[in-house]
Design a protein around this motif. Structure first.
Motif, PDB file in Angstrom:
ATOM      1  N   PHE A  82       9.449  -3.517   1.047  1.00 49.73           N
ATOM      2  CA  PHE A  82       8.211  -4.139   1.164  1.00 49.73           C
ATOM      3  C   PHE A  82       7.652  -3.761   2.510  1.00 49.73           C
ATOM      4  N   HIS A  83       7.931  -3.841   3.644  1.00 49.47           N
ATOM      5  CA  HIS A  83       7.581  -3.487   4.783  1.00 49.47           C
ATOM      6  C   HIS A  83       7.799  -1.984   5.401  1.00 49.47           C
ATOM      7  N   CYS A  84       8.383  -1.135   4.576  1.00 48.56           N
ATOM      8  CA  CYS A  84       8.869   0.169   4.888  1.00 48.56           C
ATOM      9  C   CYS A  84       7.618   1.287   5.007  1.00 48.56           C
ATOM     10  N   ASP A  85       7.385   1.887   6.124  1.00 44.07           N
ATOM     11  CA  ASP A  85       6.464   2.984   6.117  1.00 44.07           C
ATOM     12  C   ASP A  85       6.451   3.774   5.207  1.00 44.07           C
ATOM     13  N   THR A  86       7.558   4.151   4.532  1.00 45.99           N
ATOM     14  CA  THR A  86       7.673   5.137   3.495  1.00 45.99           C
ATOM     15  C   THR A  86       6.981   4.746   2.225  1.00 45.99           C
ATOM     16  N   LYS A  87       7.246   3.304   2.134  1.00 47.39           N
ATOM     17  CA  LYS A  87       6.524   3.058   0.941  1.00 47.39           C
ATOM     18  C   LYS A  87       5.077   2.676   1.111  1.00 47.39           C
ATOM     19  N   LYS A  88       4.533   2.643   2.135  1.00 45.00           N
ATOM     20  CA  LYS A  88       3.216   2.836   2.204  1.00 45.00           C
ATOM     21  C   LYS A  88       2.516   3.863   2.042  1.00 45.00           C
ATOM     22  N   ARG A  89       3.151   5.108   2.519  1.00 45.29           N
ATOM     23  CA  ARG A  89       2.865   6.499   2.417  1.00 45.29           C
ATOM     24  C   ARG A  89       3.073   6.770   0.799  1.00 45.29           C
ATOM     25  N   ARG A  90       4.034   6.484   0.319  1.00 45.53           N
ATOM     26  CA  ARG A  90       4.208   6.783  -1.139  1.00 45.53           C
ATOM     27  C   ARG A  90       3.104   6.114  -2.057  1.00 45.53           C
ATOM     28  N   PHE A  91       2.819   4.881  -1.673  1.00 50.82           N
ATOM     29  CA  PHE A  91       1.914   4.283  -2.442  1.00 50.82           C
ATOM     30  C   PHE A  91       0.482   4.704  -2.380  1.00 50.82           C
ATOM     31  N   ALA A  92       0.012   5.205  -0.719  1.00 50.22           N
ATOM     32  CA  ALA A  92      -1.197   5.909  -0.717  1.00 50.22           C
ATOM     33  C   ALA A  92      -1.330   7.209  -1.379  1.00 50.22           C
ATOM     34  N   HIS A  93      -0.257   7.813  -1.507  1.00 50.34           N
ATOM     35  CA  HIS A  93      -0.123   9.102  -2.098  1.00 50.34           C
ATOM     36  C   HIS A  93      -0.204   8.914  -3.646  1.00 50.34           C
ATOM     37  N   LEU A 118      -3.795  -2.589   3.902  1.00 51.54           N
ATOM     38  CA  LEU A 118      -3.552  -1.242   3.673  1.00 51.54           C
ATOM     39  C   LEU A 118      -4.411  -0.548   4.268  1.00 51.54           C
ATOM     40  N   ASN A 119      -4.183   0.846   4.609  1.00 51.16           N
ATOM     41  CA  ASN A 119      -4.991   1.585   5.271  1.00 51.16           C
ATOM     42  C   ASN A 119      -6.555   1.470   4.816  1.00 51.16           C
ATOM     43  N   ALA A 120      -7.554   1.264   5.513  1.00 49.78           N
ATOM     44  CA  ALA A 120      -9.122   0.922   5.445  1.00 49.78           C
ATOM     45  C   ALA A 120      -9.355   2.160   4.598  1.00 49.78           C
ATOM     46  N   TRP A 141      -8.258  -7.159  -2.806  1.00 58.84           N
ATOM     47  CA  TRP A 141      -7.588  -8.492  -2.532  1.00 58.84           C
ATOM     48  C   TRP A 141      -6.552  -8.172  -1.374  1.00 58.84           C
ATOM     49  N   PRO A 142      -6.861  -7.551  -0.360  1.00 65.70           N
ATOM     50  CA  PRO A 142      -5.660  -7.381   0.794  1.00 65.70           C
ATOM     51  C   PRO A 142      -5.674  -8.495   1.446  1.00 65.70           C
ATOM     52  N   GLU A 143      -4.530  -9.346   1.460  1.00 66.56           N
ATOM     53  CA  GLU A 143      -4.183 -10.501   2.291  1.00 66.56           C
ATOM     54  C   GLU A 143      -3.521  -9.963   3.615  1.00 66.56           C
ATOM     55  N   CYS A 144      -3.869 -10.926   4.610  1.00 68.87           N
ATOM     56  CA  CYS A 144      -3.425 -10.603   5.975  1.00 68.87           C
ATOM     57  C   CYS A 144      -3.085 -11.907   6.697  1.00 68.87           C
ATOM     58  N   SER A 145      -2.303 -11.959   7.788  1.00 65.85           N
ATOM     59  CA  SER A 145      -1.943 -12.911   8.760  1.00 65.85           C
ATOM     60  C   SER A 145      -2.315 -12.543   9.854  1.00 65.85           C
ATOM     61  N   ALA A 146      -2.196 -13.402  10.848  1.00 66.19           N
ATOM     62  CA  ALA A 146      -2.570 -13.316  12.157  1.00 66.19           C
ATOM     63  C   ALA A 146      -1.920 -12.222  12.863  1.00 66.19           C
TER      64      ALA A 146
END
Length: 399
Positions: A82-93, A118-120, A141-146
């Motif tokens: 979930f919090h892995c940077d690799t997942k973020k890159r793969r999802f963006a790709h 996510l990346n703006a 629907w990008p959620e966020c916390s403080a």
């Protein structure tokens, strides 16, 4: 003779196996032989990741995903840590590949959902793609916390909505993901449903002006509200839902709610809020749900004594302005507010002279019904029969 029988038996078994394979193949062919419009309907209810994976099933399915009218991109459902940077890159790709390889057909529904910011630039790219392809339903629907950095409200959203997105009929937007409200209100001539979540006080003008610009708006849902004033003016609005945020700090504050919607048929008001309600004539109103939650007292936040004294009268005035309703649901906390002001109840007429159905949501641990409130709500009702649902001691009691 024995070996001949065994050979014939083996041959029949092989033939039977081939028949079973042929039957399975025929079943697959039946699905694949369906027209694209039917297959699009099936695939439109599935996350886009799974839709793309279906392309490996056969040649018939290889490029089918490129013309599915619904795009549903969900970071949480995407495989990986979930919090892995690799997942973020793969999802963006993956998102970039979907948008670049998809054909030029229009988009009916575009969903971009994530529990993380996510990346703006990726969000902006999705918005622009949806606009260019005449999207009708958009969910961002990008959620966020403080603890997470919020990003700036995409200017392309505010500007392009009014210029190039006349097709949009439904918009759901998580505003708490943005660092500040947009500079310009929305202008959506075809919009019928607007759902905003996480609106803080800075969104007051944005909401008022956006609702005023969307002249065909029929349903307005404001979720996780944290506002001291709200002004809604919409001539064609039929359904209004206001859900105030939970929190001790906000529960100490009165909220001015002004509504001008002559076509309104249904209104819901829920959460930690001290409403000061003002409405123009609501001749079409049929359904009312008011579920105020109990105030919180602690060492840090304590409601002002004057506010507490005004609250019962403010609630009574609000119900009177909703008096055209025939179907009414009230929470036990709402009833308790009225019960704390018995003298006024005796001297005021029922707020609902057309009442046909009254539902009081009372938790299982509270079996005490304030009869003076029941009398106040039901006296003078023009209906021959009145149905009330009371939830007490774990069972529904119908009276």
């Amino acid at each position: 003779m024995g070996s001949k029988r065994r050979h014939q038996k083996k041959k029949r078994k092989l033939i039977g196996g081939e028949e079973e394979q042929e039957q399975e193949h025929e079943q697959e062919d039946r699905i694949s032989s369906l027209p694209d419009s039917i297959l699009h309907q099936i695939l439109s209810s599935i996350d886009t990741t799974s839709v793309v994976q279906a392309s490996v099933l056969s040649k018939r399915w290889r490029y089918l995903w490129t013309s599915v009218p619904n795009i549903h991109l969900d970071y949480d459902a995407f495989p990986g840590n979930f919090h892995c940077d690799t997942k973020k890159r793969r999802f963006a790709h993956f998102v970039n590949q979907v948008l670049s390889l998809r054909d030029a057909s229009s988009v009916f529904r575009f969903y971009l959902r994530s529990s993380l910011i996510l990346n703006a630039d990726l969000a902006k790219k999705c918005i622009r793609y949806a606009f260019r392809h005449e999207v009708q339903e958009l969910l961002l629907w990008p959620e966020c916390s403080a603890l997470l950095k919020r990003f700036e409200f995409p200017r392309c959203l505010a500007k392009a909505l009014g210029i190039s997105c006349s097709s949009l009929i439904s918009l759901r937007l998580a505003c708490h993901a943005f660092s500040m409200p947009p500079d310009e209100p929305l202008q959506l001539p075809a919009l019928k449903t607007l759902h905003l979540a996480g609106c803080c006080p800075g969104y007051a003008n944005f909401i008022t002006e956006s609702v005023g610009n969307c002249t065909n708006l029929e349903t307005l849902i404001l979720d996780e509200l944290d506002m001291k004033s709200l002004n809604i003016s919409a001539p064609n609005l039929r359904n209004l839902e206001l859900f105030y945020v939970d929190g001790d700090e906000y529960s100490c504050t009165e909220s001015m709610i002004v509504v001008s919607a002559p076509g309104l048929t249904s209104i819901k008001l829920e959460g930690h809020v001290l409403p000061v309600f003002s409405a123009a004539s609501l001749p079409c109103l049929q359904n009312v749900l008011v579920c105020l939650e109990a105030l919180s007292f602690n060492d840090y936040y304590e409601p002002d004594e004057d506010i507490l004294q005004r609250r019962p009268l403010n609630v009574m005035k609000m119900l009177e302005q909703l008096g055209e309703a025939e179907y009414v649901t009230l929470s036990m906390d709402t009833v308790q507010v009225l019960a704390n002001y018995p003298n006024s109840l005796n001297n005021r007429p029922s707020p609902f002279p057309k009442l046909k159905y009254l539902k009081l949501t009372i938790p299982a641990w509270s079996a005490i019904l304030p009869l003076n409130v029941i009398t106040y709500l039901t006296k003078g009702s023009s209906s021959d029969t009145l149905v009330g649902d009371f939830y007490a001691l774990g069972e529904w009691i119908r009276a």
